[in-house]
Scaffold this motif. Structure first.
Motif, PDB file in Angstrom:
ATOM      1  N   ARG A 218      15.956  48.253  12.274  1.00  0.00           N
ATOM      2  CA  ARG A 218      16.293  47.251  11.251  1.00  0.00           C
ATOM      3  C   ARG A 218      15.530  45.957  11.488  1.00  0.00           C
ATOM      4  O   ARG A 218      15.058  45.320  10.543  1.00  0.00           O
ATOM      5  CB  ARG A 218      17.794  46.980  11.251  1.00  0.00           C
ATOM      6  N   TYR A 219      15.420  45.541  12.737  1.00  0.00           N
ATOM      7  CA  TYR A 219      14.684  44.316  13.029  1.00  0.00           C
ATOM      8  C   TYR A 219      13.219  44.466  12.624  1.00  0.00           C
ATOM      9  O   TYR A 219      12.618  43.547  12.057  1.00  0.00           O
ATOM     10  CB  TYR A 219      14.795  43.968  14.511  1.00  0.00           C
ATOM     11  N   ALA A 220      12.655  45.644  12.901  1.00  0.00           N
ATOM     12  CA  ALA A 220      11.259  45.899  12.526  1.00  0.00           C
ATOM     13  C   ALA A 220      11.108  45.985  11.012  1.00  0.00           C
ATOM     14  O   ALA A 220      10.051  45.647  10.464  1.00  0.00           O
ATOM     15  CB  ALA A 220      10.770  47.188  13.173  1.00  0.00           C
ATOM     16  N   GLN A 221      12.151  46.433  10.329  1.00  0.00           N
ATOM     17  CA  GLN A 221      12.105  46.525   8.864  1.00  0.00           C
ATOM     18  C   GLN A 221      12.061  45.139   8.227  1.00  0.00           C
ATOM     19  O   GLN A 221      11.293  44.909   7.280  1.00  0.00           O
ATOM     20  CB  GLN A 221      13.337  47.274   8.344  1.00  0.00           C
ATOM     21  N   HIS A 222      12.852  44.220   8.740  1.00  0.00           N
ATOM     22  CA  HIS A 222      12.991  42.922   8.078  1.00  0.00           C
ATOM     23  C   HIS A 222      11.973  41.883   8.528  1.00  0.00           C
ATOM     24  O   HIS A 222      11.685  40.949   7.780  1.00  0.00           O
ATOM     25  CB  HIS A 222      14.404  42.379   8.291  1.00  0.00           C
ATOM     26  N   TYR A 223      11.426  42.043   9.743  1.00  0.00           N
ATOM     27  CA  TYR A 223      10.536  41.009  10.275  1.00  0.00           C
ATOM     28  C   TYR A 223       9.212  41.597  10.724  1.00  0.00           C
ATOM     29  O   TYR A 223       9.180  42.590  11.459  1.00  0.00           O
ATOM     30  CB  TYR A 223      11.225  40.258  11.425  1.00  0.00           C
ATOM     31  N   ALA A 224       8.143  40.955  10.290  1.00  0.00           N
ATOM     32  CA  ALA A 224       6.806  41.449  10.637  1.00  0.00           C
ATOM     33  C   ALA A 224       6.493  41.235  12.110  1.00  0.00           C
ATOM     34  O   ALA A 224       5.838  42.079  12.742  1.00  0.00           O
ATOM     35  CB  ALA A 224       5.756  40.751   9.768  1.00  0.00           C
ATOM     36  N   HIS A 225       6.959  40.116  12.674  1.00  0.00           N
ATOM     37  CA  HIS A 225       6.625  39.794  14.062  1.00  0.00           C
ATOM     38  C   HIS A 225       7.847  39.271  14.817  1.00  0.00           C
ATOM     39  O   HIS A 225       7.826  38.153  15.345  1.00  0.00           O
ATOM     40  CB  HIS A 225       5.500  38.755  14.110  1.00  0.00           C
ATOM     41  N   PRO A 226       8.905  40.059  14.910  1.00  0.00           N
ATOM     42  CA  PRO A 226      10.076  39.572  15.645  1.00  0.00           C
ATOM     43  C   PRO A 226       9.794  39.544  17.147  1.00  0.00           C
ATOM     44  O   PRO A 226       9.116  40.418  17.690  1.00  0.00           O
ATOM     45  CB  PRO A 226      11.151  40.619  15.318  1.00  0.00           C
ATOM     46  N   ILE A 227      10.305  38.520  17.799  1.00  0.00           N
ATOM     47  CA  ILE A 227      10.211  38.427  19.259  1.00  0.00           C
ATOM     48  C   ILE A 227      11.548  38.918  19.798  1.00  0.00           C
ATOM     49  O   ILE A 227      12.570  38.227  19.677  1.00  0.00           O
ATOM     50  CB  ILE A 227       9.915  36.984  19.702  1.00  0.00           C
ATOM     51  N   ILE A 228      11.545  40.113  20.352  1.00  0.00           N
ATOM     52  CA  ILE A 228      12.790  40.774  20.726  1.00  0.00           C
ATOM     53  C   ILE A 228      13.057  40.598  22.220  1.00  0.00           C
ATOM     54  O   ILE A 228      12.211  40.908  23.055  1.00  0.00           O
ATOM     55  CB  ILE A 228      12.753  42.261  20.348  1.00  0.00           C
ATOM     56  N   HIS A 229      14.251  40.104  22.525  1.00  0.00           N
ATOM     57  CA  HIS A 229      14.699  39.911  23.900  1.00  0.00           C
ATOM     58  C   HIS A 229      15.773  40.969  24.173  1.00  0.00           C
ATOM     59  O   HIS A 229      16.884  40.872  23.659  1.00  0.00           O
ATOM     60  CB  HIS A 229      15.270  38.509  24.098  1.00  0.00           C
ATOM     61  N   GLU A 230      15.433  41.971  24.945  1.00  0.00           N
ATOM     62  CA  GLU A 230      16.343  43.083  25.189  1.00  0.00           C
ATOM     63  C   GLU A 230      17.330  42.753  26.309  1.00  0.00           C
ATOM     64  O   GLU A 230      16.956  42.179  27.327  1.00  0.00           O
ATOM     65  CB  GLU A 230      15.559  44.334  25.563  1.00  0.00           C
ATOM     66  N   GLN A 231      18.590  43.148  26.085  1.00  0.00           N
ATOM     67  CA  GLN A 231      19.603  43.071  27.138  1.00  0.00           C
ATOM     68  C   GLN A 231      20.373  44.385  27.161  1.00  0.00           C
ATOM     69  O   GLN A 231      20.783  44.882  26.099  1.00  0.00           O
ATOM     70  CB  GLN A 231      20.581  41.914  26.881  1.00  0.00           C
ATOM     71  N   ASP A 232      20.552  44.945  28.326  1.00  0.00           N
ATOM     72  CA  ASP A 232      21.282  46.217  28.455  1.00  0.00           C
ATOM     73  C   ASP A 232      22.782  45.918  28.410  1.00  0.00           C
ATOM     74  O   ASP A 232      23.501  46.034  29.405  1.00  0.00           O
ATOM     75  CB  ASP A 232      20.894  46.908  29.757  1.00  0.00           C
ATOM     76  N   MET A 233      23.220  45.502  27.212  1.00  0.00           N
ATOM     77  CA  MET A 233      24.591  45.021  27.043  1.00  0.00           C
ATOM     78  C   MET A 233      25.159  45.469  25.707  1.00  0.00           C
ATOM     79  O   MET A 233      24.473  46.086  24.887  1.00  0.00           O
ATOM     80  CB  MET A 233      24.618  43.485  27.119  1.00  0.00           C
ATOM     81  N   GLN A 234      26.433  45.149  25.496  1.00  0.00           N
ATOM     82  CA  GLN A 234      27.114  45.379  24.235  1.00  0.00           C
ATOM     83  C   GLN A 234      26.857  44.199  23.286  1.00  0.00           C
ATOM     84  O   GLN A 234      26.243  43.198  23.651  1.00  0.00           O
ATOM     85  CB  GLN A 234      28.630  45.529  24.465  1.00  0.00           C
TER      86      GLN A 234
END
Length: 255
Positions: A218-234
């Motif tokens: 979904r993030y890739a669908q809506h934003y051409a260049h999102p800066i994604i910060h991954e967290q192994d969390m809920q």
């Protein structure tokens, strides 16, 4: 709608937008002391969800976004350095960026699901969800004994997280109407965000991996260049359970 001004007025302005049916103060209570020395913090309290405005009702996402824009234009010269949206608040960040009625430099979406549906499906999901959600908002607990038992089981499975997440919602708030909750839940699902948006706002996303891979899509669908910060969390676990880590990441992005 009200906006609460806190912190260092000489610092860059950071707007905080609460999640679905949340109270602004409880939503951000763990992180406010960590932000205030560095930022001029503006906390939005939506129509229908502020105890000082018990007669207001949340309208639609777009109407509330227009009120937020009006505040920024009138009080900040139309310029906002950064905005963080918790869950549903991330939809507001997306709207503020896409509508371009203000100049927003940095937008941060916090574990936002960006769930969208047709009006028919959205109404159906709202009608199913609200009888479960609203007693939690009004009374601070589920109406169903079975759901309360399930909640206790979830607390044992995820010690700390469930209690902290319930705390950021805001506890019992009998002044919040069923209609406000219904309007917010339904409107969020039917208010579209553009696909592959590539505007002037830098979009950062706090991606809670335990929500599932479909959200990355979904993030890739809506934003051409999102800066994604991954967290192994809920969902919003970083904000609720690890305020120092959350604040450090926000400061790294915004300062």
């Amino acid at each position: 709608m009200k906006v609460y001004s806190l912190g260092n007025k000489a610092g860059p302005t950071l707007m905080l937008l609460p999640g679905t049916c949340c109270h602004w103060k409880s939503n951000f209570a763990p992180v406010l002391p960590l932000l205030e020395p560095h930022f001029h913090v503006l906390c939005v309290s939506y129509d229908g969800f502020d105890e000082t405005e018990p007669d207001t009702t949340f309208p639609t996402m777009e109407e509330e976004a227009a009120k937020i824009e009006a505040y920024i234009n009138e009080n900040l010269g139309g310029h906002l350095h950064a905005a963080y949206g918790c869950s549903l608040g991330g939809s507001f960040v997306g709207l503020l960026a896409a509508r371009q009625n203000i100049r927003l430099e940095i937008g941060i979406l916090g574990s936002s699901d960006l769930d969208q549906a047709s009006p028919f499906v959205a109404k159906l999901e709202t009608d199913i969800a609200l009888p479960l959600i609203y007693p939690v908002v009004r009374d601070g607990r589920f109406k169903s004994k079975l759901l309360n038992k399930k909640m206790e089981k979830r607390k044992q499975e995820m010690p700390g997280y469930v209690d902290k997440f319930m705390e950021i919602m805001g506890g019992a708030r009998p002044y919040v109407s069923l209609q406000s909750c219904k309007n917010q839940f339904y409107s969020d699902m039917i208010t579209p965000l553009p696909d592959h948006w590539d505007g002037p706002t830098a979009i950062h996303i706090f991606y809670a991996l335990k929500m599932g891979e479909k959200y990355r899509a979904r993030y890739a669908q809506h934003y051409a260049h999102p800066i994604i910060h991954e967290q192994d969390m809920q969902h919003e676990e970083l904000l609720a359970c690890h305020p120092e880590q959350w604040a450090a990441l926000v400061k790294e992005i915004c300062l």
